[in-house]
Design a protein around this motif. Structure first.
Motif, mmCIF file in Angstrom:
data_model
loop_
_atom_site.group_PDB
_atom_site.id
_atom_site.type_symbol
_atom_site.label_atom_id
_atom_site.label_comp_id
_atom_site.label_asym_id
_atom_site.label_seq_id
_atom_site.Cartn_x
_atom_site.Cartn_y
_atom_site.Cartn_z
ATOM 1 N N HIS A 1 0.591 -1.195 -0.008
ATOM 2 C CA HIS A 1 0.118 0.095 -0.058
ATOM 3 C C HIS A 1 0.869 1.204 -0.130
ATOM 4 O O HIS A 1 0.801 2.140 0.693
ATOM 5 C CB HIS A 1 -1.158 0.087 1.405
ATOM 6 N N ILE A 2 1.681 1.475 -1.057
ATOM 7 C CA ILE A 2 2.749 2.567 -0.945
ATOM 8 C C ILE A 2 2.785 3.118 -2.647
ATOM 9 O O ILE A 2 2.526 2.175 -3.402
ATOM 10 C CB ILE A 2 4.084 2.068 -0.663
ATOM 11 N N ASP A 3 3.426 4.012 -2.578
ATOM 12 C CA ASP A 3 3.509 4.588 -4.213
ATOM 13 C C ASP A 3 4.892 4.584 -4.238
ATOM 14 O O ASP A 3 5.570 5.468 -3.612
ATOM 15 C CB ASP A 3 2.838 6.077 -4.345
ATOM 16 N N LEU A 4 5.473 3.988 -5.420
ATOM 17 C CA LEU A 4 6.997 4.082 -5.610
ATOM 18 C C LEU A 4 7.374 5.025 -6.419
ATOM 19 O O LEU A 4 8.679 5.326 -6.610
ATOM 20 C CB LEU A 4 7.388 2.466 -6.031
ATOM 21 N N GLY A 5 6.413 5.817 -6.854
ATOM 22 C CA GLY A 5 6.769 7.092 -7.622
ATOM 23 C C GLY A 5 7.414 6.469 -9.019
ATOM 24 O O GLY A 5 6.900 5.551 -9.682
ATOM 25 N N ASP A 6 8.405 7.187 -9.389
ATOM 26 C CA ASP A 6 9.294 7.122 -10.964
ATOM 27 C C ASP A 6 10.208 5.666 -10.665
ATOM 28 O O ASP A 6 11.276 6.014 -10.495
ATOM 29 C CB ASP A 6 9.803 8.196 -11.260
ATOM 30 N N PHE A 7 9.732 4.509 -10.421
ATOM 31 C CA PHE A 7 10.484 3.424 -10.087
ATOM 32 C C PHE A 7 11.520 3.066 -11.034
ATOM 33 O O PHE A 7 12.294 2.550 -11.179
ATOM 34 C CB PHE A 7 9.639 2.056 -9.619
ATOM 35 N N TYR A 8 11.136 3.332 -12.332
ATOM 36 C CA TYR A 8 11.625 3.080 -13.369
ATOM 37 C C TYR A 8 13.120 3.855 -13.593
ATOM 38 O O TYR A 8 14.287 3.266 -13.909
ATOM 39 C CB TYR A 8 10.906 3.011 -14.834
ATOM 40 N N HIS A 9 13.004 5.254 -13.155
ATOM 41 C CA HIS A 9 14.079 6.025 -13.188
ATOM 42 C C HIS A 9 14.983 5.500 -12.073
ATOM 43 O O HIS A 9 16.471 5.399 -12.381
ATOM 44 C CB HIS A 9 13.668 7.468 -12.627
ATOM 45 N N THR A 10 14.557 4.997 -10.990
ATOM 46 C CA THR A 10 15.364 4.436 -9.906
ATOM 47 C C THR A 10 15.969 3.033 -10.282
ATOM 48 O O THR A 10 17.193 2.988 -10.284
ATOM 49 C CB THR A 10 14.651 4.136 -8.470
ATOM 50 N N TYR A 11 15.281 2.356 -10.866
ATOM 51 C CA TYR A 11 15.964 1.258 -11.524
ATOM 52 C C TYR A 11 17.211 1.500 -12.527
ATOM 53 O O TYR A 11 18.114 0.629 -12.279
ATOM 54 C CB TYR A 11 14.903 0.416 -12.252
ATOM 55 N N LEU A 12 16.855 2.492 -13.402
ATOM 56 C CA LEU A 12 17.980 2.742 -14.145
ATOM 57 C C LEU A 12 19.047 3.317 -13.457
ATOM 58 O O LEU A 12 20.370 3.143 -13.853
ATOM 59 C CB LEU A 12 17.478 3.787 -15.202
ATOM 60 N N GLU A 13 19.200 4.175 -12.387
ATOM 61 C CA GLU A 13 20.082 4.429 -11.618
ATOM 62 C C GLU A 13 20.919 3.471 -11.066
ATOM 63 O O GLU A 13 22.019 3.289 -10.990
ATOM 64 C CB GLU A 13 19.441 5.323 -10.648
ATOM 65 N N LEU A 14 20.131 2.446 -10.604
ATOM 66 C CA LEU A 14 20.748 1.075 -10.174
ATOM 67 C C LEU A 14 21.692 0.358 -11.118
ATOM 68 O O LEU A 14 22.518 -0.134 -10.699
ATOM 69 C CB LEU A 14 19.741 0.267 -9.263
#
Length: 66
Positions: A25-38
């Motif tokens: 029950h959370i909002d991860l926001g721009d998760f794809y951007h975070t994934y790309l950074e990782l």
């Protein structure tokens, strides 16, 4: 959720993120951007996960010693 949902690691990052958003029950926001950074990190892409794994192993080892 589990192995079937993630298709043995072959599932799209969007489905994985949405599954965690629904589960916790959370909002991860721009998760794809975070994934790309990782993904683009030069060293230790999984620092947090490695620390979690190490902590779990230490806890199990400590309990076995008792």
């Amino acid at each position: 959720m589990g192995q079937a949902v993630f298709d043995n690691g072959n599932t799209d990052i969007k489905l994985i993120a949405k599954s965690f958003e629904n589960l916790f029950h959370i909002d991860l926001g721009d998760f794809y951007h975070t994934y790309l950074e990782l993904r683009n990190r030069k060293t230790n892409r999984t620092k947090f996960l490695d620390a979690l794994r190490d902590s779990l192993i230490k806890k199990m080892d400590d309990q076995e010693e008792k």
